[in-house]
Design an enzyme around this catalytic site. Structure first.
Site, PDB file in Angstrom:
ATOM      1  CD  GLU A 116      -2.911  -1.265   0.162  1.00 48.93           C
ATOM      2  OE1 GLU A 116      -2.910  -0.400  -0.729  1.00 48.93           O
ATOM      3  OE2 GLU A 116      -3.690  -2.228   0.168  1.00 48.93           O
ATOM      4  CG  HIS A 139      -4.481   0.218   5.723  1.00 48.09           C
ATOM      5  ND1 HIS A 139      -5.839   0.364   5.541  1.00 48.09           N
ATOM      6  CD2 HIS A 139      -4.181  -1.019   5.250  1.00 48.09           C
ATOM      7  CE1 HIS A 139      -6.326  -0.743   4.990  1.00 48.09           C
ATOM      8  NE2 HIS A 139      -5.349  -1.601   4.800  1.00 48.09           N
ATOM      9  CG  HIS A 141      -7.532  -5.018   7.578  1.00 41.54           C
ATOM     10  ND1 HIS A 141      -6.837  -6.134   7.141  1.00 41.54           N
ATOM     11  CD2 HIS A 141      -7.206  -4.023   6.707  1.00 41.54           C
ATOM     12  CE1 HIS A 141      -6.130  -5.839   6.062  1.00 41.54           C
ATOM     13  NE2 HIS A 141      -6.326  -4.565   5.784  1.00 41.54           N
ATOM     14  CD  GLU A 169     -14.487  12.554  24.011  1.00 45.21           C
ATOM     15  OE1 GLU A 169     -15.004  13.354  24.804  1.00 45.21           O
ATOM     16  OE2 GLU A 169     -13.341  12.672  23.565  1.00 45.21           O
ATOM     17  CG  HIS A 210      -9.303  -3.204   2.472  1.00 51.52           C
ATOM     18  ND1 HIS A 210      -8.563  -3.561   1.378  1.00 51.52           N
ATOM     19  CD2 HIS A 210      -8.405  -3.135   3.491  1.00 51.52           C
ATOM     20  CE1 HIS A 210      -7.297  -3.718   1.709  1.00 51.52           C
ATOM     21  NE2 HIS A 210      -7.172  -3.460   2.996  1.00 51.52           N
TER      22      HIS A 210
HETATM   23  O1  2HA Z   1      -0.649  -5.035   3.886  1.00 53.79           O
HETATM   24  O2  2HA Z   1      -3.568  -4.423   4.664  1.00 53.79           O
HETATM   25  O3  2HA Z   1      -4.286  -3.488   2.321  1.00 53.79           O
HETATM   26  C1  2HA Z   1      -1.832  -5.753   3.866  1.00 53.79           C
HETATM   27  C2  2HA Z   1      -2.969  -4.854   3.690  1.00 53.79           C
HETATM   28  C3  2HA Z   1      -3.333  -4.479   2.346  1.00 53.79           C
HETATM   29 ZN    ZN Z   2      -5.482  -3.561   4.185  1.00 58.91          ZN
END
Ligand code: 2HA
Ligand code: ZN
Length: 270
Positions: A116, A139, A141, A169, A210
């Site tokens: 990414e 980033h 999940h 909040e 995602h």
């Molecule tokens: O690196 O999260 O979006 C693995 C991920 C791809």
């Molecule tokens: Zn990811």
């Protein structure tokens, strides 16, 4: 030269990735982080003229020329980073108008930066253009945010307003609201550009089905934003199927704006 394994930026990154794994936000090799470093600070630990290899980026980002970043490696498991940082992290210096990343340290065993990388670097450029203090793109999940993207409209105003109502909040922590991208193929320049575009007006961007991106002036700042959204999304999932008897009204949010000196995104409150 000081031992790089003692560098505060490396210690903080190791602590953060272990913490995020413990939250369940980074299964397997999920998630990635990039941290803009101060080259003078890096120079205390490394000769920044000594390049291990040049890695082509596949995109241009002229604004980032000469900047150094600490970036998680492709395929790295967040749970393992603290045990082998030199394999799972790398320090790169951006050159050739963004087309090359010069590896200064890490990615041992022939590794490279996260898949990414385009979304990270383009988002750094976008955030720095509106906030020179921005240092982190993060980033991951998180379950509740992901789940919410299956059952809630992806309209950004509606998505933001629902989150704002889930916890007092929220409007204070992310008054600019949250950007939302529809499902797209990850790891591409296209999703990188789309993310960066949203990052010009929001420090949070959801990737439907995602995960989420957060930006901030340090790791805690970016983490705190995502933590707040994830909690709000969890409350939403707990109550969405129940009759709602009470809520935080737009009028209440105006009171919060006044009390905390923040301004909700234009047009998002009725
Ligand atoms: O690196 O999260 O979006 C693995 C991920 C791809
Ligand atoms: Zn990811």
């Amino acid at each position: 030269m000081k031992d790089i394994l003692t560098a505060p930026f490396l210690r903080e990154m190791m602590r953060m990735t272990s913490n995020m794994y413990a939250h369940g936000w980074d299964e397997r090799n999920g998630g990635n982080i990039s941290l803009l470093l101060d080259e003078d600070e890096v120079s205390e630990y490394l000769d920044t003229q000594c390049v291990i290899k040049d890695i082509p980026t596949g995109f241009e980002a002229e604004e980032l020329e000469g900047k150094c970043f600490l970036v998680t490696a492709t395929g790295s498991y967040f749970k393992n980073i603290e045990y082998d940082p030199a394999k799972n992290l790398g320090i790169v210096k951006i050159a050739d108008k963004g087309k090359t990343a010069k590896l200064l340290w890490g990615y041992r065993n022939g590794g490279s930066f996260t898949s990414e990388f385009p979304a990270h670097m383009m988002s750094h450029a976008a955030r720095l253009s509106v906030d020179p203090a921005n240092r982190v793109i993060l980033h991951c999940h998180p379950d509740n945010i992901l789940a919410m993207t299956y059952v809630h409209s992806l309209d950004e105003r509606e998505f933001t307003r629902t989150l704002w109502r889930m916890e007092t909040e929220c409007v204070v922590v992310f008054p600019e609201g949250i950007g939302v991208l529809p499902w797209m193929v990850c790891g591409t320049n296209e999703i990188g550009q789309a993310t960066a575009e949203k990052m010009k007006t929001s420090r949070l961007v959801v990737w439907a089905q995602h995960g989420i991106y957060g930006a901030g002036k340090d790791l805690d700042d970016a983490f705190g934003l995502i933590e707040t959204v994830e909690k709000a999304a969890g409350i939403y999932l707990k109550i969405a199927h129940l009759p709602i008897l009470n809520t935080i009204t737009d009028e209440d949010m105006r009171l919060l704006e006044k009390r905390f000196g923040v301004k909700a995104r234009e047009g998002y409150l009725d």
